[in-house]
Design a protein around this motif. Structure first.
Motif, PDB file in Angstrom:
ATOM      1  N   ILE A 294       7.789 -41.541 -21.454  1.00 15.46           N
ATOM      2  CA  ILE A 294       9.286 -41.561 -21.485  1.00 15.46           C
ATOM      3  C   ILE A 294       9.929 -40.490 -20.536  1.00 15.46           C
ATOM      4  O   ILE A 294      10.700 -40.910 -19.848  1.00 15.46           O
ATOM      5  N   LEU A 295       9.307 -39.430 -20.459  1.00 16.81           N
ATOM      6  CA  LEU A 295      10.094 -38.214 -19.876  1.00 16.81           C
ATOM      7  C   LEU A 295       9.625 -38.100 -18.415  1.00 16.81           C
ATOM      8  O   LEU A 295      10.199 -37.462 -17.683  1.00 16.81           O
ATOM      9  N   SER A 296       8.448 -38.542 -17.961  1.00 20.65           N
ATOM     10  CA  SER A 296       8.386 -38.725 -16.699  1.00 20.65           C
ATOM     11  C   SER A 296       9.088 -39.715 -15.968  1.00 20.65           C
ATOM     12  O   SER A 296       9.311 -39.821 -15.010  1.00 20.65           O
TER      13      SER A 296
ATOM     14  N   ALA B  33      12.316 -38.682 -15.388  1.00 15.52           N
ATOM     15  CA  ALA B  33      12.544 -37.572 -14.295  1.00 15.52           C
ATOM     16  C   ALA B  33      12.545 -38.163 -12.912  1.00 15.52           C
ATOM     17  O   ALA B  33      12.815 -37.434 -11.870  1.00 15.52           O
ATOM     18  N   LYS B  34      12.168 -39.419 -12.598  1.00 16.26           N
ATOM     19  CA  LYS B  34      11.877 -40.087 -11.478  1.00 16.26           C
ATOM     20  C   LYS B  34      13.230 -40.137 -10.435  1.00 16.26           C
ATOM     21  O   LYS B  34      13.115 -40.298  -9.387  1.00 16.26           O
ATOM     22  N   TYR B  35      14.323 -40.056 -11.123  1.00 19.52           N
ATOM     23  CA  TYR B  35      15.625 -39.999 -10.385  1.00 19.52           C
ATOM     24  C   TYR B  35      16.010 -38.924  -9.814  1.00 19.52           C
ATOM     25  O   TYR B  35      16.713 -38.786  -8.625  1.00 19.52           O
ATOM     26  N   ASP B  36      15.103 -38.016  -9.789  1.00 20.38           N
ATOM     27  CA  ASP B  36      15.492 -36.579  -9.294  1.00 20.38           C
ATOM     28  C   ASP B  36      14.514 -36.620  -8.253  1.00 20.38           C
ATOM     29  O   ASP B  36      13.208 -36.416  -8.007  1.00 20.38           O
ATOM     30  N   ALA B  37      15.304 -36.521  -6.560  1.00 21.61           N
ATOM     31  CA  ALA B  37      14.524 -36.546  -5.593  1.00 21.61           C
ATOM     32  C   ALA B  37      14.128 -35.252  -5.050  1.00 21.61           C
ATOM     33  O   ALA B  37      13.488 -35.041  -4.267  1.00 21.61           O
TER      34      ALA B  37
ATOM     35  N   LYS C 207       5.512 -33.843 -12.803  1.00 19.45           N
ATOM     36  CA  LYS C 207       7.307 -34.042 -12.684  1.00 19.45           C
ATOM     37  C   LYS C 207       7.668 -34.786 -13.975  1.00 19.45           C
ATOM     38  O   LYS C 207       7.506 -35.888 -14.068  1.00 19.45           O
ATOM     39  N   ILE C 208       8.378 -34.022 -14.870  1.00 22.52           N
ATOM     40  CA  ILE C 208       8.888 -34.127 -16.073  1.00 22.52           C
ATOM     41  C   ILE C 208      10.032 -33.745 -16.421  1.00 22.52           C
ATOM     42  O   ILE C 208      10.930 -32.560 -15.843  1.00 22.52           O
TER      43      ILE C 208
ATOM     44  N   SER D 275      12.513 -30.199 -15.360  1.00 26.95           N
ATOM     45  CA  SER D 275      14.082 -30.469 -15.506  1.00 26.95           C
ATOM     46  C   SER D 275      14.520 -30.849 -16.908  1.00 26.95           C
ATOM     47  O   SER D 275      13.430 -30.740 -17.573  1.00 26.95           O
ATOM     48  N   SER D 276      15.698 -30.975 -17.224  1.00 26.98           N
ATOM     49  CA  SER D 276      15.835 -31.193 -18.560  1.00 26.98           C
ATOM     50  C   SER D 276      17.214 -31.819 -18.768  1.00 26.98           C
ATOM     51  O   SER D 276      18.155 -31.459 -17.955  1.00 26.98           O
ATOM     52  N   GLY D 277      17.646 -32.734 -19.809  1.00 28.53           N
ATOM     53  CA  GLY D 277      18.951 -33.019 -20.174  1.00 28.53           C
ATOM     54  C   GLY D 277      19.417 -31.672 -20.989  1.00 28.53           C
ATOM     55  O   GLY D 277      18.721 -30.718 -21.227  1.00 28.53           O
TER      56      GLY D 277
END
Length: 410
Positions: free
Chosen positions: A12-14, A17-21, A61-62, A112-114
């Protein structure tokens, strides 16, 4: 309801995270050592990035969590989004990182994180992950932390002591767009945080110059990301904003991320994503301003509506608009002039300048230095070579543009 396992959280969390380039990543292929070889990868969360010395490395990357109290319109993890949620504990992220690292899956972590509870609480959790890896487990791999601009400055300072690179996303090129699409995010806070990082990075370098025992602060610098195609901003506006960010905050990179439509999206957002070629052209234009001596105004001096030409790269587009400056004599032109020749990169120009100290260059000599002569030959003069009238042809752009390719149906 059963709690997700660590591997389910990873999935779920990987994916979230994929939208952060901003770690220059791309998904890797699945591999294992069942048929020989050493090491393997898993499908979830492993991406490619680049270290300060240019090495390509694999990162886990998560997100720490995709729960978020913010409701940014363009974000799939916004508070109003109907997505599957998960949250790692600090210990789970540490264990995953060490486990993957020991198995040679990865060489570092992008985290990263919400925003949960508060910016300070979330930032403290991110810092605790990096601190535990470094101080408790002696982890020496690469760490990239995504920072929260509204968090306490002391927490941001701690992050820089444990991370190789830190980044704060500006998200959109204008303050007006940011207020419209991400009302909880304050442009002044973002600028203040990036400015503070710049000062701390510079202070860290000065201290390290005096003593190698001084702690390094984010030695790989800071970066940021802008979303392309969500708010209607032109390429000119995006590149002007990038130039301002580079100049004001000493960024190592500005990353461009093409907007991707998300489920249950707002009517404010476009229905379709922009062409991926637009993202590619922005990176090429960005490179021209950073390493080739171009100004943004030059690159887009004839751009229709402030947009880059998608058919050809920005340097070739500029050259075709300024044909009077060509052909360039490779045996006489200075470095700045050679850098503007389509088909010549910074390394090629350096080799040309070095080689011509000993002899005059012929076309075949340049061909051995440059990667391709297809475009280059029309814009240079060499010993025994002139391009003739082809340079003045109105059909030159059509001739040099990439040929259309039939897409595969299966």
């Amino acid at each position: 309801m059963a709690q997700p396992t660590v591997m389910e959280k990873l999935e779920i969390l990987s994916d979230a995270a994929k939208y952060d380039a901003s770690c220059a990543s791309s998904s890797t292929t699945k591999r294992n050592s069942l048929k020989g070889g050493i090491g393997s990868t898993t499908g979830s969360g492993i991406c490619h990035s680049y270290a300060p010395d240019g090495r390509c490395i694999s990162l886990l990357k998560i997100l720490l969590t995709n729960y978020c109290s913010y409701d940014c319109v363009f974000c799939i993890n916004r508070s109003s989004s109907n997505v599957r949620r998960a949250r790692f504990t600090v210990e789970e992220v540490v264990d995953l990182t060490l486990s993957f690292y020991k198995r040679n899956y990865i060489e570092g972590l992008f985290l990263s994180s919400g925003i949960i509870r508060s910016p300070d609480y979330t930032m403290a959790e991110l810092v605790r992950v990096a601190q535990t890896l470094r101080e408790v487990h002696g982890f020496r791999g690469y760490i990239h932390l995504k920072l929260i601009p509204s968090a306490n400055a002391d927490l941001v300072a701690q992050a820089g002591l444990y991370a190789d690179r830190v980044s704060i996303n500006v998200e959109l090129p204008s303050e007006v767009s940011l207020k419209r699409f991400a009302p909880e995010k304050q442009p002044r806070e973002i600028s203040a945080a990036m400015g503070g990082l710049k000062l701390r990075i510079e202070e860290g370098k000065a201290e390290r110059a005096k003593s190698r025992r001084a702690p390094a602060f984010s030695p790989a610098g800071q970066s940021t990301q802008m979303i392309v195609g969500a708010d209607g901003a032109s390429d000119a506006a995006i590149l002007q904003r990038s130039a301002q960010l580079y100049g004001s905050f000493g960024l190592r990179r500005v990353y461009y991320s093409a907007f991707s439509p998300i489920p249950d999206s707002s009517a404010q957002l476009p229905l379709a994503e922009p062409p991926l070629m637009r993202e590619h052209r922005l990176y090429q234009a960005d490179w021209l301003t950073r390493f080739y001596g171009f100004e943004v105004g030059e690159i887009l001096d004839d751009g229709v509506g402030g947009m880059l030409d998608l058919a050809i790269d920005p340097k070739l587009a500029w050259a075709l608009r300024h044909r009077a400056r060509f052909p360039v004599d490779v045996n006489r032109a200075d470095r700045e002039t050679l850098l503007r020749v389509p088909g010549l990169g910074t390394k090629s120009v350096g080799k040309i300048l070095e080689t011509r100290r000993f002899r005059r260059l012929r076309l075949e000599d340049v061909g051995k230095i440059a990667r391709s002569m297809t475009t280059l030959r029309h814009f240079i003069v060499a010993e025994g070579w002139r391009p003739g009238a082809v340079l003045d042809s109105e059909r030159l752009k059509q001739h040099l543009a990439p040929r259309p390719q039939q897409l595969a149906l299966l």
